[in-house]
Scaffold this motif. Structure first.
Motif, short mmCIF file in Angstrom:
data_model
loop_
_atom_site.label_atom_id
_atom_site.label_comp_id
_atom_site.label_asym_id
_atom_site.label_seq_id
_atom_site.Cartn_x
_atom_site.Cartn_y
_atom_site.Cartn_z
N ALA A 149 11.41 -32.28 13.97
CA ALA A 149 10.04 -32.01 14.39
C ALA A 149 9.03 -32.57 13.39
CB ALA A 149 9.83 -30.52 14.55
N LEU A 150 7.93 -33.12 13.90
CA LEU A 150 6.85 -33.60 13.04
C LEU A 150 6.09 -32.43 12.41
CD1 LEU A 150 5.40 -36.51 15.23
CD2 LEU A 150 6.92 -36.68 13.24
N ARG A 151 6.00 -31.34 13.14
CA ARG A 151 5.32 -30.13 12.65
C ARG A 151 6.27 -28.95 12.85
NH1 ARG A 151 1.72 -28.86 15.89
NH2 ARG A 151 2.20 -30.38 17.51
N PRO A 152 7.20 -28.75 11.91
CA PRO A 152 8.26 -27.76 12.13
C PRO A 152 7.78 -26.33 12.28
CG PRO A 152 8.60 -29.00 10.08
CD PRO A 152 7.35 -29.51 10.67
N SER A 153 6.57 -26.02 11.80
CA SER A 153 6.07 -24.65 11.92
C SER A 153 5.46 -24.36 13.28
CB SER A 153 5.01 -24.37 10.84
OG SER A 153 3.84 -25.14 11.09
N ASP A 154 5.41 -25.38 14.14
CA ASP A 154 4.67 -25.24 15.40
C ASP A 154 5.54 -25.53 16.62
OD1 ASP A 154 2.48 -24.70 16.97
OD2 ASP A 154 1.51 -26.63 16.65
N PRO A 155 6.63 -24.77 16.77
CA PRO A 155 7.51 -25.03 17.92
C PRO A 155 6.86 -24.63 19.24
CG PRO A 155 8.18 -23.02 16.81
CD PRO A 155 7.12 -23.65 15.95
N VAL A 170 2.62 -16.22 7.33
CA VAL A 170 3.68 -16.99 6.69
C VAL A 170 4.33 -16.26 5.53
CG1 VAL A 170 2.74 -19.22 7.39
CG2 VAL A 170 2.04 -18.22 5.20
N GLY A 171 3.80 -15.10 5.16
CA GLY A 171 4.37 -14.35 4.05
C GLY A 171 3.92 -14.88 2.70
N THR A 172 4.52 -14.37 1.65
CA THR A 172 4.10 -14.72 0.29
C THR A 172 4.85 -15.91 -0.29
OG1 THR A 172 5.67 -13.09 -0.60
CG2 THR A 172 3.39 -12.36 -0.25
N ASP A 173 5.95 -16.29 0.33
CA ASP A 173 6.75 -17.39 -0.22
C ASP A 173 7.27 -18.28 0.90
OD1 ASP A 173 8.05 -18.94 -2.13
OD2 ASP A 173 9.87 -17.69 -2.08
N PRO A 174 6.36 -18.95 1.63
CA PRO A 174 6.80 -19.77 2.75
C PRO A 174 7.55 -21.02 2.28
CG PRO A 174 4.46 -20.09 2.34
CD PRO A 174 4.90 -18.97 1.45
N GLY A 175 8.54 -21.42 3.06
CA GLY A 175 9.23 -22.67 2.79
C GLY A 175 8.43 -23.85 3.32
N PRO A 176 8.84 -25.07 3.00
CA PRO A 176 8.11 -26.26 3.47
C PRO A 176 7.94 -26.30 4.99
CG PRO A 176 9.74 -26.86 1.81
CD PRO A 176 9.98 -25.42 2.14
N ASP A 177 8.94 -25.85 5.71
CA ASP A 177 8.87 -25.89 7.18
C ASP A 177 8.03 -24.76 7.76
OD1 ASP A 177 10.42 -28.11 7.14
OD2 ASP A 177 12.25 -27.14 7.88
N ASP A 178 7.59 -23.83 6.89
CA ASP A 178 6.78 -22.71 7.37
C ASP A 178 5.28 -22.94 7.19
OD1 ASP A 178 9.08 -21.16 8.01
OD2 ASP A 178 9.30 -20.65 5.89
N ILE A 179 4.90 -23.98 6.46
CA ILE A 179 3.49 -24.27 6.24
C ILE A 179 2.83 -24.56 7.58
CG2 ILE A 179 1.83 -25.77 5.09
CD1 ILE A 179 3.46 -23.95 3.22
N LEU A 180 1.76 -23.86 7.88
CA LEU A 180 1.13 -23.96 9.20
C LEU A 180 0.37 -25.28 9.35
CD1 LEU A 180 -0.22 -20.32 9.54
CD2 LEU A 180 1.90 -21.27 10.47
N THR A 181 0.73 -26.02 10.39
CA THR A 181 0.08 -27.31 10.66
C THR A 181 -0.28 -27.40 12.15
OG1 THR A 181 2.27 -28.31 10.96
CG2 THR A 181 1.25 -28.55 8.78
N PRO A 182 -1.19 -26.55 12.59
CA PRO A 182 -1.56 -26.61 14.02
C PRO A 182 -2.31 -27.89 14.34
CG PRO A 182 -3.07 -25.19 12.82
CD PRO A 182 -1.98 -25.55 11.85
N GLU A 189 0.34 -15.23 2.27
CA GLU A 189 -0.35 -13.96 2.45
C GLU A 189 0.60 -12.80 2.22
OE1 GLU A 189 -3.74 -13.81 5.91
OE2 GLU A 189 -1.70 -14.22 6.58
N SER A 190 0.13 -11.81 1.50
CA SER A 190 0.88 -10.55 1.44
C SER A 190 0.67 -9.79 2.74
CB SER A 190 0.39 -9.71 0.26
OG SER A 190 -0.94 -9.28 0.49
N ILE A 191 1.45 -8.75 2.93
CA ILE A 191 1.25 -7.89 4.11
C ILE A 191 -0.17 -7.33 4.10
CG2 ILE A 191 1.97 -5.74 5.23
CD1 ILE A 191 4.80 -6.28 4.28
N GLU A 192 -0.63 -6.94 2.91
CA GLU A 192 -1.96 -6.35 2.79
C GLU A 192 -3.04 -7.37 3.13
OE1 GLU A 192 0.98 -3.96 1.12
OE2 GLU A 192 0.50 -6.00 0.48
#
Length: 225
Positions: free
Chosen positions: A23-29, A87-99, A127-130
């Motif tokens: 995927a070109l944008r893996p965070s956006d299935p 995305v949580g506090t420690d996103p992986g490269p494929d989790d970075i949001l690229t809409p 982002e933290s949960i808070e």
């Protein structure tokens, strides 16, 4: 006033485990074939809700789910980055949001409303949960204020974001909300005491497979002193 919250349908990468690798944008299935089916079921049921506005995360799975609703109701889709994925506090490269940009989404999904001004255009990188709860509280308060006299509205989002949005409506960061795909949570404003009340959460009886893929947080929100 009434606010409905829902989550996008089943994702392609949940079915096709190789999808992200190409995927070109893996965070956006996108939605899977089954995801489109249950989004259609939600869309058909939405005709009973009297909806006037559809607010959506910019991620394609949410736009596709919103489109299933919009097509049934002949309504535009208002994109709001305030209800985007967590995305949580420690996103992986494929989790970075690229809409895709709103303009790019408009080309693919003609019901996108380019005149809508979102509550934010910030894309969280971590982002933290808070912090998620703080972000969604600001967003949902502004959305409610905008449509207070022009509802009901539906917000199409993601599991964590949807739970946080609902808690923001209720002013209760411990509210145990359900988050199954294409399920509904319904919130009503009690005009007698001006407080929001939860009528139901996790409603999924309009889908032939019922509730699917419920998710929740692993720890509670740490309240500020």
């Amino acid at each position: 006033m009434t606010v409905y919250l829902t989550r996008h349908g089943l994702r392609e990468d949940w079915i096709n485990k190789l999808w992200r690798s190409t995927a070109l944008r893996p965070s956006d299935p996108p939605l899977s074939a089954r995801g489109f089916h249950i989004a259609k079921e939600l869309g058909i049921f939405s005709k009973t809700l009297g909806l006037k506005h559809i607010i959506s995360s910019p991620m394609e799975r949410c736009i596709q789910t919103s489109t299933a609703i919009a097509d049934e109701l002949d309504l535009p889709i208002k994109i709001d980055y305030g209800v985007i994925e967590w995305v949580g506090t420690d996103p992986g490269p494929d989790d970075i949001l690229t809409p895709l940009s709103n303009e790019e989404l408009k080309l693919k999904y003609p019901r996108v409303d380019l005149d809508y001004k979102g509550t934010t255009y910030n894309i969280p990188t971590r982002e933290s949960i808070e912090e998620l709860h703080d972000r969604t509280k600001i967003a949902v308060d502004q959305i409610i204020e905008k449509y207070r006299d022009d509802g009901p509205i539906i917000i199409v989002s993601h599991a964590a974001t949807m739970i946080a949005l609902g808690r923001g409506i209720l002013n209760d960061n411990k509210a145990p909300l359900r988050s199954g795909v294409c399920s509904l949570s319904k919130f009503n404003l009690n005009t007698t005491n001006n407080k929001w009340e939860l009528e139901y959460t996790g409603k999924a009886d309009y889908m032939e497979d019922g509730e699917q893929s419920h998710w929740t947080f692993k720890r509670p929100v740490i309240e500020k002193p």
